[in-house]
Design a protein around this motif. Structure first.
Motif, PDB file in Angstrom:
ATOM      1  N   THR A 113       0.948  -1.321  -0.046  1.00 44.38           N
ATOM      2  CA  THR A 113      -0.076   0.096   0.003  1.00 44.38           C
ATOM      3  C   THR A 113       0.898   1.341  -0.069  1.00 44.38           C
ATOM      4  N   HIS A 114       1.673   1.233   0.792  1.00 40.64           N
ATOM      5  CA  HIS A 114       2.748   2.327   1.074  1.00 40.64           C
ATOM      6  C   HIS A 114       3.339   2.562  -0.340  1.00 40.64           C
ATOM      7  N   LEU A 115       3.942   1.605  -0.976  1.00 36.30           N
ATOM      8  CA  LEU A 115       4.643   1.624  -2.187  1.00 36.30           C
ATOM      9  C   LEU A 115       3.888   2.259  -3.236  1.00 36.30           C
ATOM     10  N   LEU A 116       2.765   1.591  -3.342  1.00 36.89           N
ATOM     11  CA  LEU A 116       1.700   2.173  -4.364  1.00 36.89           C
ATOM     12  C   LEU A 116       1.292   3.606  -4.360  1.00 36.89           C
ATOM     13  N   ARG A 117       1.058   3.926  -3.191  1.00 40.11           N
ATOM     14  CA  ARG A 117       0.863   5.353  -3.052  1.00 40.11           C
ATOM     15  C   ARG A 117       2.064   6.076  -3.597  1.00 40.11           C
ATOM     16  N   ALA A 118       3.429   5.743  -3.108  1.00 36.73           N
ATOM     17  CA  ALA A 118       4.562   6.682  -3.672  1.00 36.73           C
ATOM     18  C   ALA A 118       4.537   6.454  -5.306  1.00 36.73           C
ATOM     19  N   LYS A 119       4.043   5.456  -6.030  1.00 34.30           N
ATOM     20  CA  LYS A 119       4.128   5.354  -7.214  1.00 34.30           C
ATOM     21  C   LYS A 119       3.282   6.228  -7.879  1.00 34.30           C
ATOM     22  N   TYR A 120       1.861   6.256  -7.527  1.00 34.35           N
ATOM     23  CA  TYR A 120       1.079   6.962  -8.163  1.00 34.35           C
ATOM     24  C   TYR A 120       0.868   8.517  -7.666  1.00 34.35           C
ATOM     25  N   ASP A 121       1.630   8.777  -6.732  1.00 34.38           N
ATOM     26  CA  ASP A 121       1.617  10.139  -6.466  1.00 34.38           C
ATOM     27  C   ASP A 121       3.035  10.660  -7.113  1.00 34.38           C
ATOM     28  N   GLN A 122       3.836   9.986  -7.318  1.00 34.99           N
ATOM     29  CA  GLN A 122       5.106  10.441  -8.013  1.00 34.99           C
ATOM     30  C   GLN A 122       5.076  10.375  -9.572  1.00 34.99           C
ATOM     31  N   HIS A 123       4.157   9.520  -9.848  1.00 33.61           N
ATOM     32  CA  HIS A 123       3.967   9.303 -11.477  1.00 33.61           C
ATOM     33  C   HIS A 123       2.515   9.726 -11.706  1.00 33.61           C
ATOM     34  N   PRO A 124       1.891  10.665 -11.651  1.00 26.57           N
ATOM     35  CA  PRO A 124       0.492  10.932 -11.886  1.00 26.57           C
ATOM     36  C   PRO A 124       0.152  10.681 -13.208  1.00 26.57           C
ATOM     37  N   GLU A 125       0.778  10.410 -14.240  1.00 27.08           N
ATOM     38  CA  GLU A 125       0.540  10.088 -15.621  1.00 27.08           C
ATOM     39  C   GLU A 125      -0.132   8.484 -15.554  1.00 27.08           C
ATOM     40  N   LEU A 126       0.701   7.822 -14.576  1.00 26.07           N
ATOM     41  CA  LEU A 126       0.278   6.550 -14.434  1.00 26.07           C
ATOM     42  C   LEU A 126      -1.047   6.157 -13.547  1.00 26.07           C
ATOM     43  N   ALA A 127      -1.319   7.137 -12.449  1.00 22.46           N
ATOM     44  CA  ALA A 127      -2.403   7.407 -11.822  1.00 22.46           C
ATOM     45  C   ALA A 127      -3.670   7.539 -12.847  1.00 22.46           C
ATOM     46  N   GLU A 128      -3.321   8.530 -13.663  1.00 23.70           N
ATOM     47  CA  GLU A 128      -4.497   8.610 -14.707  1.00 23.70           C
ATOM     48  C   GLU A 128      -4.816   7.388 -15.513  1.00 23.70           C
ATOM     49  N   VAL A 129      -3.756   6.561 -15.887  1.00 20.25           N
ATOM     50  CA  VAL A 129      -4.018   5.384 -16.692  1.00 20.25           C
ATOM     51  C   VAL A 129      -4.841   4.382 -15.924  1.00 20.25           C
ATOM     52  N   LEU A 130      -4.621   4.142 -14.579  1.00 18.55           N
ATOM     53  CA  LEU A 130      -5.408   3.453 -13.774  1.00 18.55           C
ATOM     54  C   LEU A 130      -6.658   3.898 -13.517  1.00 18.55           C
ATOM     55  N   LEU A 131      -7.249   4.990 -13.217  1.00 19.43           N
ATOM     56  CA  LEU A 131      -8.342   5.753 -13.145  1.00 19.43           C
ATOM     57  C   LEU A 131      -9.152   5.636 -14.417  1.00 19.43           C
ATOM     58  N   ALA A 132      -8.503   5.636 -15.610  1.00 19.99           N
ATOM     59  CA  ALA A 132      -9.132   5.514 -16.713  1.00 19.99           C
ATOM     60  C   ALA A 132      -9.683   4.213 -16.974  1.00 19.99           C
ATOM     61  N   THR A 133      -9.343   3.154 -16.351  1.00 20.71           N
ATOM     62  CA  THR A 133      -9.856   1.556 -16.462  1.00 20.71           C
ATOM     63  C   THR A 133     -11.301   1.896 -15.659  1.00 20.71           C
ATOM     64  N   ASP A 134     -11.715   2.889 -15.121  1.00 21.69           N
ATOM     65  CA  ASP A 134     -12.933   2.992 -14.587  1.00 21.69           C
ATOM     66  C   ASP A 134     -13.491   1.807 -13.744  1.00 21.69           C
ATOM     67  N   ASP A 135     -14.397   1.075 -13.987  1.00 16.83           N
ATOM     68  CA  ASP A 135     -14.795   0.050 -13.068  1.00 16.83           C
ATOM     69  C   ASP A 135     -14.424  -1.246 -13.589  1.00 16.83           C
ATOM     70  N   ALA A 136     -13.607  -1.283 -14.704  1.00 15.08           N
ATOM     71  CA  ALA A 136     -13.322  -2.630 -15.281  1.00 15.08           C
ATOM     72  C   ALA A 136     -12.588  -3.593 -14.360  1.00 15.08           C
ATOM     73  N   THR A 137     -12.592  -4.726 -14.063  1.00 16.77           N
ATOM     74  CA  THR A 137     -11.863  -5.729 -13.300  1.00 16.77           C
ATOM     75  C   THR A 137     -10.463  -5.882 -13.936  1.00 16.77           C
ATOM     76  N   VAL A 138      -9.446  -5.603 -13.126  1.00 18.04           N
ATOM     77  CA  VAL A 138      -8.030  -5.797 -13.511  1.00 18.04           C
ATOM     78  C   VAL A 138      -7.538  -7.063 -12.875  1.00 18.04           C
TER      79      VAL A 138
END
Length: 370
Positions: A247-272
């Motif tokens: 959890t701690h590391l994922l927060r760091a990843k998506y906080d420090q790479h907002p472009e990847l956070a947008e990719v994740l949010l773009a999946t909307d409610d699809a099952t990953v």
């Protein structure tokens, strides 16, 4: 039972035994006949093959009769009803109160008799009551089919997204969903230490020897980091803290790479669906599948680049329990996981920070936006 009837002191009685006692059965009887057993097996075969079983066929015939109430259709419904094995026949409607009373009265008709002697002759009043039951049942089924739960549809509207096992070597300008994998080379800095990827950090923090962590962090790629860590002993508390570490590391990843956070949010409610051939703990199973929005919500702080949307869906209103991030990750059996293992994610009043070990409260480790 005695294997040889000649040796049984009372051959007319069957014998049973337990550790503390034994007993004899005088006249054992079974309510299940060979014909009923075969009928239920036939229904099970139909069910396993996705075909209508005898109950489904009965209810379909009843629907035909209700739509066109001819004696021919009634007789077809009656035959289909009596073809249902008697044990499941009683619960064909799924009504624990009425059981099959409406069905047996409907198919018998006014002046007819049901298969149960104690019902007697079906009167017009009873028949009208059965008709009213099915009319109300039809209305209720329609309402249930159109009902939308308060928290939205049961299934996501977006198709599932498969993150296949891969070995990303270097960063690219537009990684797309490949960037959601934790072995994707998206550098992060945690506790003043730089790591080439989440996987590097995860494996470095998993080992007990602090002096070995820098070697793992400097590994050429994520598989190499895992291989190095696999030869070293894990932290004693690893089974309990690895979910919080992720959890701690994922927060760091998506906080420090907002472009990847947008990719994740773009999946909307699809099952990953995260695929990892080396993992028995983090790899996705049917029970662990999560939507991309859930994964981002559960892995990012409220002030992360993704906004920590829907955090309450994971922690609950006012809750601050570390969310169980099990939908995807770089795990392997090297970290002590097994296929049936469940991580310990019970809340604690105080814990040690999974990264630098200083004591802190759960709410400090997982801050929430006020």
């Amino acid at each position: 039972m005695y294997p040889d009837p000649d040796l049984d002191p009372d051959p007319e009685l069957s014998r049973a035994a337990a550790e503390l006692a034994d007993w004899k059965f005088g006249e054992p009887e079974s309510w299940i006949t060979p014909e009923l057993l075969v009928a239920e097996v036939r229904d099970t075969i139909d069910e396993l093959n996705g075909r209508p079983d005898s109950t489904d066929r009965c209810l379909a015939a009843v629907d035909v009769f209700l739509a066109d109430r001819t004696e021919e259709n009634r007789e077809a419904a009656r035959a289909a009803f009596l073809a249902v094995p008697e044990p499941p026949r009683r619960f064909a409607l799924g009504d624990m109160d009425r059981k099959d009373w409406p069905l047996r009265v409907l198919v018998a008709g006014p002046g007819g008799r049901t298969y149960l002697e104690f019902d007697g002759t079906v009167t017009q009043e009873k028949y009208d009551g059965a008709l009213a039951y099915f009319e109300e049942r039809a209305r209720w089924n329609t309402q249930r089919a159109n009902h939308v739960p308060a928290d939205g549809p049961v299934t996501p509207h977006a198709p599932a997204i498969q993150l296949n096992h891969s070995y990303p070597g270097k960063r690219v300008a537009d990684p797309g969903k490949l960037g959601l994998r934790h072995d994707y080379p998206a550098p992060i800095t945690v506790a003043d230490t730089a790591y080439p990827s989440v996987a590097h950090a995860y494996w470095a923090l998993s080992v007990a020897e602090r002096e070995s962590r820098h070697t793992i962090a400097a590994a050429e790629n994520a598989p190499a980091a895992r291989t190095l860590a696999a030869w070293l002993p894990r932290r004693e508390d690893w089974e309990h803290v690895r979910t919080a570490v992720m959890t701690h590391l994922l927060r760091a990843k998506y906080d420090q790479h907002p472009e990847l956070a947008e990719v994740l949010l773009a999946t909307d409610d699809a099952t990953v669906i995260y695929d990892d051939v080396n993992s028995a703990f983090w790899v996705t199973t049917a029970a662990r599948a999560a939507t991309g929005r859930d994964a981002c919500s559960s892995s990012c702080a409220p002030n992360c680049a993704c906004g920590g949307r829907d955090l309450r869906r994971v922690n609950g209103p006012g809750g601050n329990r570390p969310p169980a991030i099990r939908s995807h990750g770089p795990g392997t059996r090297a970290d002590g996981a097994c296929a049936s293992e469940r991580p310990n994610t019970a809340p604690r009043v105080t814990i040690k920070d999974p990264v630098d070990h200083h004591p802190c409260t759960v709410s400090e480790l997982f801050p929430r936006r006020r």
